[in-house]
Design a protein around this motif. Sequence first.
Motif, mmCIF file in Angstrom:
data_model
loop_
_atom_site.group_PDB
_atom_site.id
_atom_site.type_symbol
_atom_site.label_atom_id
_atom_site.label_comp_id
_atom_site.label_asym_id
_atom_site.label_seq_id
_atom_site.Cartn_x
_atom_site.Cartn_y
_atom_site.Cartn_z
ATOM 1 N N SER A 76 30.083 32.504 37.735
ATOM 2 C CA SER A 76 28.917 31.437 37.325
ATOM 3 C C SER A 76 27.927 31.226 36.010
ATOM 4 O O SER A 76 27.883 30.215 35.292
ATOM 5 C CB SER A 76 27.920 30.979 38.396
ATOM 6 O OG SER A 76 27.020 32.901 37.970
ATOM 7 N N ARG B 60 32.242 29.230 34.615
ATOM 8 C CA ARG B 60 31.074 28.358 34.163
ATOM 9 C C ARG B 60 31.260 28.415 32.903
ATOM 10 O O ARG B 60 30.211 27.098 32.293
ATOM 11 C CB ARG B 60 29.521 28.319 35.269
ATOM 12 C CG ARG B 60 29.672 28.103 36.597
ATOM 13 C CD ARG B 60 29.924 26.269 36.258
ATOM 14 N NE ARG B 60 29.705 25.845 37.617
ATOM 15 C CZ ARG B 60 30.827 25.419 38.480
ATOM 16 N NH1 ARG B 60 32.466 25.079 37.768
ATOM 17 N NH2 ARG B 60 31.030 25.058 39.495
ATOM 18 N N ASP C 218 34.446 23.560 33.988
ATOM 19 C CA ASP C 218 33.599 22.328 33.803
ATOM 20 C C ASP C 218 34.420 22.311 32.161
ATOM 21 O O ASP C 218 33.733 22.408 30.847
ATOM 22 C CB ASP C 218 32.217 22.237 33.467
ATOM 23 C CG ASP C 218 31.271 21.139 33.087
ATOM 24 O OD1 ASP C 218 32.119 20.079 32.852
ATOM 25 O OD2 ASP C 218 30.318 20.951 32.404
#
Length: 461
Positions: free
Chosen positions: A98, A128, A151
């Motif tokens: 993350s 992430r 992303d």
Amino acid sequence: MAKQVKSAGDLDRISSLPDPILCHILSLLPTKDAVRTSVLSPRWRYLFASMPTLEFRYCLSNIYVYPRLRAEKFKSFVDRLLFFPNPVTLECFRLHESSSPVDDHLRLYGWICAALWRGVKEIDILYRTSALLPTILFTSQSLMTLKLDIDEDMKVPCKVCLPNLKFLHLKKIKFSDGDSIHRLISGCLSLEDLVLDPSEMPKNRSKLNIHSLSLKRLAFDFHYMLDDSLVDFNYTFVINAPNLVYFKYHGPIAEGYCLSSMNSLEEADVEVYQLVDEPSYDVNRETGATASISNLFQGICNVKSLRLSFNQPETLIRMPPEPVFVFGFHELVELELEIRHNVHDWQGMWVIQFLCCAPNLERLHIGLPVPHEGFKPLPLPEEVPSCLLFQLKEIKIRYFEGNEQMFEMISYFLSHGSVLEVLKVKIEEDEEYSNPSSLRNAIKLLELPRNSNKCRVVAYV
């Protein structure tokens, strides 16, 4: 005593097992625990490097002491593990992070390449920080499962050839190129399971085309795209997947839906909503949305199990359901209907009219909000749905607070349910524990007359 120690040593038969069996055992452990077995004996020192599954979950996210130094050590360790001499074929490479103290997208690029060179069958990446995907990812002959949760803009090359890929799950990915989705799916000749949960859709493309004869499960979820800047969802979904058995659509009402015949469809999960809260009434807007929803439902009308949810159901509830449901859900046996927000009109009558389109329904689950105070309900229809007379055996109702409209609908179900076996009602508790209204509501429910002698009424909190 020495004889006993020698006998105990002779019982260590695990170490004498062949390497493939030991590596399979190690692959069942978390990677960090599998690495710790290297201290057991020289036999186990490098055994972990031959594991068919490499899994790293949040190894960088929880580093608080010397984060950059420890992050570099971890990444060097993964480098040595993936580029180990005489590597075995990888079954799975899984990396979930993350956050990272070091933004090193080229490192991830190299790891994916190394896994592909080792003939990996499954790649599962949640990353992430910035990520760069190698081009060879789109021409892998061994890859069967690809799950990406990053992303980043997914730059799909002109040539895509993934002949053995069966599972493709893409979450939070941006698609800025209008043809990227079509190119990607067209190159997956054996695709069976597709999940699209993007954070950005192409702005220069109004149609999303999905054509696959092998596809069995298809899921769209657009919750990552919802923000204040999204005011229109001007896309038309063109789907040709005749062998689909599961379909999911969670998102705004699109410009249009063109779904081919789905005769094999068994389960559908549909949650649609409008983008603007409490929009001003616009005849053209409402008519277009109604026609779009009608096309969506017509495409899935052969489904056997349907979950239908509305966040803002004004588009369907402000008008009679006849224009929308000019066709029937003749194969439907299980329906879960949920409306999450209160609206100006109560939905009890609309629910019963919907049942007229499902003559073979056997199980019904309902979640409706409490109507506004002072609302005058419309009378329930005189024409009783045939499923209520001959098929419906189970009804579950949530969010019951004892209002008059819900009592009327429950009474309607009980008085006409000829084969009803059980009606379960979840009563919402009062804020004040001492208030006995919940008990009174339960007693009132149990006293309602029933048409079916077999019917049990169950009230619970």
